[in-house]
Design a protein around this motif. Structure first.
Motif, PDB file in Angstrom:
ATOM      1  N   VAL A 148     -53.651  28.907 -42.432  1.00 18.49           N
ATOM      2  CA  VAL A 148     -52.446  28.133 -42.771  1.00 18.49           C
ATOM      3  C   VAL A 148     -51.701  28.801 -43.916  1.00 18.49           C
ATOM      4  CG1 VAL A 148     -51.574  25.929 -43.626  1.00 18.49           C
ATOM      5  CG2 VAL A 148     -53.409  25.962 -41.923  1.00 18.49           C
ATOM      6  N   TRP A 149     -52.439  29.192 -44.956  1.00 20.61           N
ATOM      7  CA  TRP A 149     -51.779  29.826 -46.098  1.00 20.61           C
ATOM      8  C   TRP A 149     -51.225  31.194 -45.717  1.00 20.61           C
ATOM      9  CZ3 TRP A 149     -49.191  28.834 -50.116  1.00 20.61           C
ATOM     10  CH2 TRP A 149     -48.853  29.865 -51.003  1.00 20.61           C
ATOM     11  N   GLN A 150     -51.922  31.918 -44.861  1.00 18.46           N
ATOM     12  CA  GLN A 150     -51.447  33.224 -44.427  1.00 18.46           C
ATOM     13  C   GLN A 150     -50.080  33.115 -43.764  1.00 18.46           C
ATOM     14  OE1 GLN A 150     -53.514  35.207 -41.080  1.00 18.46           O
ATOM     15  NE2 GLN A 150     -53.598  37.046 -42.344  1.00 18.46           N
ATOM     16  N   LEU A 170     -45.976  18.940 -41.374  1.00 19.93           N
ATOM     17  CA  LEU A 170     -46.065  19.042 -42.827  1.00 19.93           C
ATOM     18  C   LEU A 170     -47.020  18.005 -43.387  1.00 19.93           C
ATOM     19  CD1 LEU A 170     -44.824  20.746 -45.130  1.00 19.93           C
ATOM     20  CD2 LEU A 170     -43.178  18.893 -45.477  1.00 19.93           C
ATOM     21  N   ALA A 171     -46.971  16.791 -42.852  1.00 17.37           N
ATOM     22  CA  ALA A 171     -47.860  15.732 -43.326  1.00 17.37           C
ATOM     23  C   ALA A 171     -49.326  16.032 -43.009  1.00 17.37           C
ATOM     24  CB  ALA A 171     -47.456  14.397 -42.717  1.00 17.37           C
ATOM     25  N   CYS A 172     -49.552  16.775 -41.920  1.00 25.36           N
ATOM     26  CA  CYS A 172     -50.924  17.137 -41.553  1.00 25.36           C
ATOM     27  C   CYS A 172     -51.489  18.216 -42.460  1.00 25.36           C
ATOM     28  CB  CYS A 172     -50.976  17.629 -40.103  1.00 25.36           C
ATOM     29  SG  CYS A 172     -50.513  16.400 -38.869  1.00 25.36           S
ATOM     30  N   LEU A 173     -50.661  19.193 -42.789  1.00 25.08           N
ATOM     31  CA  LEU A 173     -51.132  20.374 -43.494  1.00 25.08           C
ATOM     32  C   LEU A 173     -50.874  20.333 -44.999  1.00 25.08           C
ATOM     33  CD1 LEU A 173     -49.802  22.972 -40.916  1.00 25.08           C
ATOM     34  CD2 LEU A 173     -52.166  22.185 -41.164  1.00 25.08           C
ATOM     35  N   PHE A 174     -49.720  19.796 -45.383  1.00 23.66           N
ATOM     36  CA  PHE A 174     -49.335  19.719 -46.792  1.00 23.66           C
ATOM     37  C   PHE A 174     -48.873  18.297 -47.121  1.00 23.66           C
ATOM     38  CE2 PHE A 174     -48.457  24.112 -45.476  1.00 23.66           C
ATOM     39  CZ  PHE A 174     -49.114  24.839 -46.460  1.00 23.66           C
ATOM     40  N   PRO A 175     -49.771  17.317 -47.086  1.00 22.15           N
ATOM     41  CA  PRO A 175     -49.339  15.930 -47.307  1.00 22.15           C
ATOM     42  C   PRO A 175     -48.688  15.717 -48.663  1.00 22.15           C
ATOM     43  CG  PRO A 175     -51.740  16.125 -47.370  1.00 22.15           C
ATOM     44  CD  PRO A 175     -51.217  17.414 -46.829  1.00 22.15           C
ATOM     45  N   GLU A 176     -49.090  16.484 -49.672  1.00 18.65           N
ATOM     46  CA  GLU A 176     -48.482  16.325 -50.996  1.00 18.65           C
ATOM     47  C   GLU A 176     -47.015  16.731 -50.979  1.00 18.65           C
ATOM     48  OE1 GLU A 176     -52.766  17.905 -51.680  1.00 18.65           O
ATOM     49  OE2 GLU A 176     -51.114  18.209 -50.270  1.00 18.65           O
ATOM     50  N   ILE A 229     -54.744  21.026 -57.412  1.00 16.05           N
ATOM     51  CA  ILE A 229     -55.616  20.524 -56.342  1.00 16.05           C
ATOM     52  C   ILE A 229     -55.141  21.055 -54.990  1.00 16.05           C
ATOM     53  CG2 ILE A 229     -56.386  18.453 -55.120  1.00 16.05           C
ATOM     54  CD1 ILE A 229     -56.143  16.968 -57.816  1.00 16.05           C
ATOM     55  N   LEU A 230     -53.830  20.983 -54.768  1.00 18.51           N
ATOM     56  CA  LEU A 230     -53.255  21.484 -53.528  1.00 18.51           C
ATOM     57  C   LEU A 230     -53.553  22.975 -53.354  1.00 18.51           C
ATOM     58  CD1 LEU A 230     -51.295  21.559 -51.089  1.00 18.51           C
ATOM     59  CD2 LEU A 230     -49.417  21.749 -52.739  1.00 18.51           C
ATOM     60  N   CYS A 231     -53.349  23.744 -54.404  1.00 22.64           N
ATOM     61  CA  CYS A 231     -53.554  25.193 -54.315  1.00 22.64           C
ATOM     62  C   CYS A 231     -55.020  25.544 -54.094  1.00 22.64           C
ATOM     63  CB  CYS A 231     -53.035  25.866 -55.588  1.00 22.64           C
ATOM     64  SG  CYS A 231     -51.229  25.848 -55.756  1.00 22.64           S
ATOM     65  N   PRO A 283     -53.669  32.367 -53.770  1.00 23.72           N
ATOM     66  CA  PRO A 283     -54.035  33.305 -54.836  1.00 23.72           C
ATOM     67  C   PRO A 283     -53.945  32.640 -56.202  1.00 23.72           C
ATOM     68  CG  PRO A 283     -52.535  34.344 -53.279  1.00 23.72           C
ATOM     69  CD  PRO A 283     -52.576  32.887 -52.925  1.00 23.72           C
ATOM     70  N   LYS A 284     -54.696  33.163 -57.146  1.00 27.53           N
ATOM     71  CA  LYS A 284     -54.714  32.608 -58.501  1.00 27.53           C
ATOM     72  C   LYS A 284     -53.331  32.630 -59.129  1.00 27.53           C
ATOM     73  CE  LYS A 284     -56.930  33.248 -63.024  1.00 27.53           C
ATOM     74  NZ  LYS A 284     -57.874  34.118 -63.795  1.00 27.53           N
ATOM     75  N   SER A 285     -52.579  33.703 -58.917  1.00 29.39           N
ATOM     76  CA  SER A 285     -51.247  33.809 -59.506  1.00 29.39           C
ATOM     77  C   SER A 285     -50.317  32.726 -58.977  1.00 29.39           C
ATOM     78  CB  SER A 285     -50.650  35.190 -59.220  1.00 29.39           C
ATOM     79  OG  SER A 285     -50.486  35.396 -57.823  1.00 29.39           O
ATOM     80  N   THR A 286     -50.459  32.381 -57.704  1.00 34.93           N
ATOM     81  CA  THR A 286     -49.631  31.325 -57.110  1.00 34.93           C
ATOM     82  C   THR A 286     -49.943  29.989 -57.753  1.00 34.93           C
ATOM     83  OG1 THR A 286     -49.645  32.512 -54.999  1.00 34.93           O
ATOM     84  CG2 THR A 286     -48.999  30.199 -54.942  1.00 34.93           C
TER      85      THR A 286
END
Length: 416
Positions: free
Chosen positions: A177-179, A203-209, A294-296, A302-305
């Protein structure tokens, strides 16, 4: 054995777009035959080979049969009997299901050229729904080609929504998903990707926040100092739509995906009720933590993100009202952003804040004075002879306090 140029290389050639990546399909060969010609096998799930000279990818023509949930639940057949049309039929969109032979002839069994002409992103067959990752891929292609006028065909949009409602998306690994999302963030209009996911309920399924603020009306902040800023949130605005506008502006200001993502998620708040129970459990009771962090962590960004997104979430409002801060408050803000050690990241931080502020400001004056003020404050704040302070006996906490006061006094003179 015959080789065909396929996929994006053919599509982009017909669109007049430069594409350095070339993918090839080999019809009528076995792995042993192609390896005997010096090709190096790199595919684990199905045979993909690197050309001995060009290093371009050559894949054996294959078919796929659904055998389980998710994007990995397939049985592949890559025997020499698989035809080129069989291979093209398994692809996602008609504009990606074309091939070119060594004479330059286009093989187009699913009318991809017609859809290029009418600017339609249309699925090839009902097999589209067997791979939920294709919902993200189509959203990403929409982000890439929307600037050319491309739209998702209504029947394809309906099918994407059906997939989202089937819970198949929950079987996707967060890394995949992130890729796809990271790739979408590199496009010229990354906001189209998230808007498409919102329209299809993915979007609600993958990134609800990120989905949670849609439909929520922003209200004017009660913080009086924030209201002194030229950039204040409007009395009525959809919070989700504002996030997309901020992302769009960030894409104009920076190619850095960390900056773009930070602008998108700047308003994310804890929405425990919006999270599926499986995701709530995965938080391990860390709801006191920053919601973006939490989302990340869940998405394995990545840590920088993560670091820039958290920084922007925490300090964008204070940055908006930088001109109203006291000199000591300005130093504290710069310290919090670690500007002295991470000046490059601070530049991206300011661009994200500018992107967030832009849709909120006066359209006739889109400048962001806070950025220029803080850049100047950071510049003169570095003009301190720390070694001289140390040699005069300052150390530890006393040294830190002295540096803070000197920086504040320098900042006080800006514009004087």
């Amino acid at each position: 054995m015959k080789n065909y140029l396929v996929g994006g290389a053919v599509r982009d050639r017909l669109l007049g777009i430069t594409n350095k990546d070339k993918d090839w399909v080999v019809v009528g060969a076995t792995p042993d035959e192609i390896m005997a010609m010096g090709y190096q096998q790199v595919g684990a799930d199905f045979p993909v080979f690197l050309h001995p000279k060009t290093k371009e990818e050559y894949a054996l023509a294959r078919t796929e049969r659904k055998s389980g949930k998710g994007y990995q639940g397939f049985v592949c057949d890559f025997s020499p009997e698989v035809t080129l049309e069989d291979d093209l039929k398994r692809r996602d969109l008609t504009i990606n299901a074309m091939a070119m032979d060594d004479q330059g002839n286009i093989i187009d069994p699913f009318h991809g050229q017609s859809d290029l002409a009418t600017k339609q992103l249309r699925h090839v067959s009902d097999a589209f729904s067997e791979d939920p990752l294709r919902v993200l891929r189509v959203a990403r292609f929409h982000a890439r080609f929307s600037c050319l006028g491309f739209q998702i065909a209504p029947e394809t949009l309906a099918l994407m929504k059906k997939i989202a409602q089937s819970n198949e998306l929950t079987a996707l690994a967060t890394e995949r998903v992130w890729q796809e999302t990271a790739k979408a963030l590199t496009e010229n209009q990354p906001e189209v990707y998230f808007n498409t996911l919102q329209k299809t309920e993915a979007l609600a399924c993958l990134f609800p926040e990120i989905a949670d603020p849609f439909g929520t009306t922003q209200s004017l902040p009660t913080d009086t100092e924030h209201q002194q800023s030229q950039f204040i949130e409007p009395l009525r605005a959809d919070a989700g739509e504002h996030a997309l506008r901020a992302l769009a502006k960030a894409a104009e200001l920076s190619k850095n995906i960390d900056t773009r993502f930070a602008a998108l998620v700047h308003g994310v708040r804890r929405c425990k009720k919006a999270l599926p129970s499986s995701l709530v459990a995965a938080e391990h009771g860390s709801l006191k933590d920053n919601a973006v962090a939490i989302l990340c962590r869940r998405m394995k960004t990545p840590k920088s993100t993560r670091e820039l997104a958290v920084l922007v979430t925490e300090y964008h409002l204070k940055t908006h009202r930088a001109l109203a801060l006291t000199p000591l408050e300005t130093v504290d803000l710069l310290d919090s952003c670690d500007v002295w050690r991470r000046p490059e990241r601070f530049e991206e931080f300011l661009l994200a804040c500018e992107a967030i502020a832009y849709p909120l400001g006066n359209e006739s004056d889109p400048s962001y004075p806070a950025k220029f003020f803080l850049k100047e404050a950071a510049r003169i704040g570095r003009e301190i002879d720390i070694k001289a302070l140390q040699s005069s006996g300052h150390e530890g906490l006393a040294l830190k306090q002295q540096i803070r006061l000197i920086r504040a006094n320098k900042i006080r003179l800006i514009g004087a």
